[in-house]
Scaffold this motif. Sequence first.
Motif, PDB file in Angstrom:
ATOM      1  N   UNK A 113      29.066-144.618  12.779  1.00  0.00           N
ATOM      2  CA  UNK A 113      30.065-145.410  13.334  1.00  0.00           C
ATOM      3  C   UNK A 113      30.491-146.169  14.875  1.00  0.00           C
ATOM      4  N   UNK A 114      30.498-144.556  15.835  1.00  0.00           N
ATOM      5  CA  UNK A 114      30.454-144.645  17.096  1.00  0.00           C
ATOM      6  C   UNK A 114      30.110-145.390  17.431  1.00  0.00           C
ATOM      7  N   UNK A 115      28.476-145.220  17.527  1.00  0.00           N
ATOM      8  CA  UNK A 115      27.458-145.754  18.337  1.00  0.00           C
ATOM      9  C   UNK A 115      27.114-147.091  17.557  1.00  0.00           C
ATOM     10  N   UNK A 173      27.678-150.418  20.406  1.00  0.00           N
ATOM     11  CA  UNK A 173      26.818-150.935  21.128  1.00  0.00           C
ATOM     12  C   UNK A 173      27.199-152.202  20.303  1.00  0.00           C
ATOM     13  N   UNK A 174      28.227-152.972  19.633  1.00  0.00           N
ATOM     14  CA  UNK A 174      29.110-154.023  19.214  1.00  0.00           C
ATOM     15  C   UNK A 174      29.730-154.247  20.734  1.00  0.00           C
ATOM     16  N   UNK A 175      30.221-153.689  21.499  1.00  0.00           N
ATOM     17  CA  UNK A 175      31.439-153.926  22.267  1.00  0.00           C
ATOM     18  C   UNK A 175      30.832-153.819  23.782  1.00  0.00           C
ATOM     19  N   UNK A 176      28.940-153.696  23.272  1.00  0.00           N
ATOM     20  CA  UNK A 176      28.708-154.006  24.789  1.00  0.00           C
ATOM     21  C   UNK A 176      27.806-154.719  24.334  1.00  0.00           C
ATOM     22  N   UNK A 177      27.885-155.430  23.326  1.00  0.00           N
ATOM     23  CA  UNK A 177      27.124-156.657  23.269  1.00  0.00           C
ATOM     24  C   UNK A 177      27.831-157.986  23.687  1.00  0.00           C
ATOM     25  N   UNK A 203      29.839-151.317  34.186  1.00  0.00           N
ATOM     26  CA  UNK A 203      29.800-150.154  35.413  1.00  0.00           C
ATOM     27  C   UNK A 203      31.164-148.990  35.014  1.00  0.00           C
ATOM     28  N   UNK A 204      31.489-149.905  33.665  1.00  0.00           N
ATOM     29  CA  UNK A 204      32.687-148.418  33.204  1.00  0.00           C
ATOM     30  C   UNK A 204      31.979-148.453  31.646  1.00  0.00           C
ATOM     31  N   UNK A 205      31.614-149.475  30.756  1.00  0.00           N
ATOM     32  CA  UNK A 205      30.639-148.936  29.311  1.00  0.00           C
ATOM     33  C   UNK A 205      29.259-149.390  29.423  1.00  0.00           C
ATOM     34  N   UNK A 206      28.467-148.261  30.219  1.00  0.00           N
ATOM     35  CA  UNK A 206      26.834-148.843  29.870  1.00  0.00           C
ATOM     36  C   UNK A 206      26.771-149.300  28.441  1.00  0.00           C
ATOM     37  N   UNK A 207      25.588-150.103  28.289  1.00  0.00           N
ATOM     38  CA  UNK A 207      24.927-150.437  26.798  1.00  0.00           C
ATOM     39  C   UNK A 207      24.261-149.118  26.098  1.00  0.00           C
ATOM     40  N   UNK A 208      23.636-148.420  25.290  1.00  0.00           N
ATOM     41  CA  UNK A 208      23.529-147.484  24.214  1.00  0.00           C
ATOM     42  C   UNK A 208      21.287-147.253  25.010  1.00  0.00           C
TER      43      UNK A 208
END
Length: 274
Positions: free
Chosen positions: A40-42, A46-50, A57-62
């Motif tokens: 669920x966290x992953x 992924x959704x937040x990154x997409x 630069x604060x939250x890299x993509x998976x």
Amino acid sequence: MAEYLVSTAAAPQGVAARRRARADSPLWWRIVGGAILPVAIFVGWWIISALELVPVYRLPTPLMVFESAWSLPNNHKLPLDILISTQRVLIGFAIGASIGLVLGALVGLSKVANVILGPLLSALRAVPSLAWAPVLLLYLGIFEPPKLVLVSIGAFFPIFTAISGALRHVEPQIVEMGRAFGLGPMRVLTTVRLPAVIPTIISGLRLSLAQAWLFLVAAELLNASLGLGAILVESGQNGRIDAMFLVIILLAVLGRITDALVGLVERWLLKRWG
């Protein structure tokens, strides 16, 4: 007679272990249930990154985190760094836990040792890991010894605290029964006292192993050029947040794997004495 004392000493824990065994969920459910939250966290990550809700630069993509394994700072080779860090943890854990078991048993069994050693070790337990670093560098140099000693210190205190407290609270009637059967001090320890505190020993070993991983990063601050802690430090200095996320995930996975190995030891001990 010895078998009778073992069963008597371990009876409460044995009953509890059998009840836990009956209450345990099926293996497939433990695996699936344990994976629900990480997945669920992953997915959320992924959704937040997409959706680009947080800058990369604060939250890299998976994908960035995955690809960082092949482009680590200062030409680090990930398999070698994982091997070096795991080796440091296992050696330090073996040293620290062994000393903790011996001194914990001594303090738990001897009132004199408890009076002499107890206050000092309780005070040293409160010293933060980073406070040991400059002292170890001063006396042991910059190579492997200070790193192993620091990890050993981290592994020492949880098992020492667990075993010393548990042995002091073993039922006195069971101990006296062993002595009445003619068992000497060592036989009383191995036949009566230790079986009665097996669950506490396992809990202490698990805490010691977790603490060893915690102290590893502090240990690899000590001028380490190899290891996951070294990658973490260098990534922070270079602004490589993707590599930092990779190291954090790897530390969590490695910690879980080694904890599972302690779980195998727990099953064997409970089967032998529980």
